[in-house]
Design an enzyme around this catalytic site. Structure first.
Site, PDB file in Angstrom:
ATOM      1  N   GLU A 193       0.722  -1.131   0.042  1.00 52.81           N
ATOM      2  CA  GLU A 193      -0.149   0.108  -0.140  1.00 52.81           C
ATOM      3  C   GLU A 193       0.808   1.347  -0.004  1.00 52.81           C
ATOM      4  O   GLU A 193       0.578   2.347  -0.844  1.00 52.81           O
ATOM      5  CB  GLU A 193      -1.016  -0.096   1.273  1.00 52.81           C
ATOM      6  N   LEU A 203      22.333 -24.874  -5.332  1.00 44.31           N
ATOM      7  CA  LEU A 203      21.255 -24.517  -5.084  1.00 44.31           C
ATOM      8  C   LEU A 203      20.879 -23.020  -5.258  1.00 44.31           C
ATOM      9  O   LEU A 203      20.142 -22.299  -4.558  1.00 44.31           O
ATOM     10  CB  LEU A 203      20.762 -25.024  -3.696  1.00 44.31           C
ATOM     11  N   GLY A 213      16.721 -36.073  -1.993  1.00 47.18           N
ATOM     12  CA  GLY A 213      16.499 -37.391  -2.639  1.00 47.18           C
ATOM     13  C   GLY A 213      15.476 -38.392  -1.834  1.00 47.18           C
ATOM     14  O   GLY A 213      14.421 -37.895  -1.198  1.00 47.18           O
TER      15      GLY A 213
END
Length: 372
Positions: free
Chosen positions: A56, A213, A306
């Site tokens: 906002e 990653l 995994g």
């Protein structure tokens, strides 16, 4: 409450804006805001990195800069979550909307944060602002599922991502896994990382793949999430890509009590954050690990681990959705399984999932499943 097509269009824009902030605003929600008057959009905004300034405030500032303060008198604001009503690093957004002269606020759902929880809407109504709520409530809940999960359950929303062959294998018998899926599917995974607060893998995956990653999409490198490794014994190599980049991108290591002090010190010196986690029968307690992440403000976790960590999440009912990337090849029973042992006594004990969506990505298929 009856809403117009105009309201729906503006709220779709606000939700699209809110999505831009996913992965950057935690522990706060990601919110979008559109302000318009007499058919003219005056300002747009979404929650900025680290949760400030709020949507906002961004939209109001844009409107003042472009059209002047008087342009906001009598305007309508479409906000994808209840405006805040508490003082933090910035004043309450409800007060800012009132002071700007906004006449009507259209929103989705209450913000369950106990500092807000209906107070923002009440403050607006007390000031004479018309407040209409409930528009696209389900879409708003889905977008901020992580924020809502952290408040309600004390843990992040967990997406379990699996990339597997048609027969559910994630690697050959020799451990080769790059690449089972194609370029479009891998790009989608990087987008999922950019919208997550943290990405989680197990120690075995860290050793086998030596991943970074990070996010490798043009323009989104800065959106790389916190890397979290479930590494009970602190086995991560100091020369791994994760350890070598720990000072550039956050690396958190979940470990059991009683680890080698010298090894812990070396990993801390490399830049990693160590988080002691309870273990059950020699395996880290994943539920406790997720609560620890929630306590640190994490709202959305993408698990790319995994078979063992996938099985733990499914077995304990901790996977809120499964993103299954399926490739058109078969690797056979000697390949690595996408999901480890569940030790089911009967078919009725198997985790049941409901298909939420299906998408084709090049020659691969992404199906998203949620608990039944």
């Amino acid at each position: 409450m009856s809403f117009s097509d105009h309201d729906a269009a503006r709220m779709r824009s606000a939700l699209a804006l809110a999505r831009r902030g996913l992965g950057t605003t935690w522990p706060n929600p990601s919110v979008g805001c559109v302000i318009a008057r007499e058919g003219r959009v005056l300002g747009r905004g979404f929650t900025q990195a680290s949760g400030r300034p709020h949507a906002e405030q961004v939209a109001l500032a844009q409107a003042r800069d472009r059209w002047g303060p008087e342009s906001l008198r009598g305007a309508t604001a479409w906000v994808s979550l209840e405006p805040c009503a508490h003082h933090g690093r910035t004043p309450p957004c409800a007060d800012a909307l009132i002071e700007a002269g906004v006449r009507r606020v259209v929103s989705t759902i209450d913000d369950p944060d106990p500092r807000v929880s209906g107070r923002g809407f009440a403050r607006l109504r007390d000031a004479g602002v018309t407040v209409d709520t409930g528009l696209m409530a389900d879409a708003a809940r889905a977008l901020n599922a992580g924020f809502l999960s952290r408040l309600a359950r004390g843990r992040p929303w967990v997406t379990l991502k699996l990339a597997a062959s048609l027969d559910g294998r994630i690697a050959t018998a020799q451990g080769e896994s790059r690449w089972i899926t194609g370029a479009q599917a891998r790009a989608r995974v990087h987008l999922m990382r950019a919208e997550a607060d943290a990405v989680l893998i197990g120690a075995a995956t860290a050793r086998a793949d030596d991943p970074e990653l990070d996010v490798r999409l043009p323009g989104l490198a800065a959106r790389s999430p916190v890397r979290v490794i479930a590494d009970g014994a602190l086995s991560l190599s100091l020369v791994s890509r994760l350890a070598r980049s720990a000072r550039e991108r956050p690396l958190w290591l979940l470990h059991r009590a009683g680890v080698d002090a010298a090894r812990a010190r070396a990993l801390r010196d490399a830049g990693a954050t160590l988080i002691e986690t309870p273990d059950i029968g020699g395996e880290l307690d994943i539920a406790a690990a997720l609560r620890a992440l929630g306590a640190r403000g994490v709202t959305r976790v993408l698990c790319e681990g995994g078979g063992r960590i996938a099985a733990a999440l499914l077995r304990d009912g901790l996977a809120d959705e499964i993103a299954w990337f399926s490739a058109g090849l078969a690797l056979g029973a000697d390949g690595g399984a996408a999901v480890g042992r569940l030790d089911l006594a009967a078919l009725a004990d198997a985790p049941r999932l409901t298909l939420a969506s299906v998408e084709t990505l090049g020659e691969d298929v992404l199906s998203v499943w949620r608990p039944a």
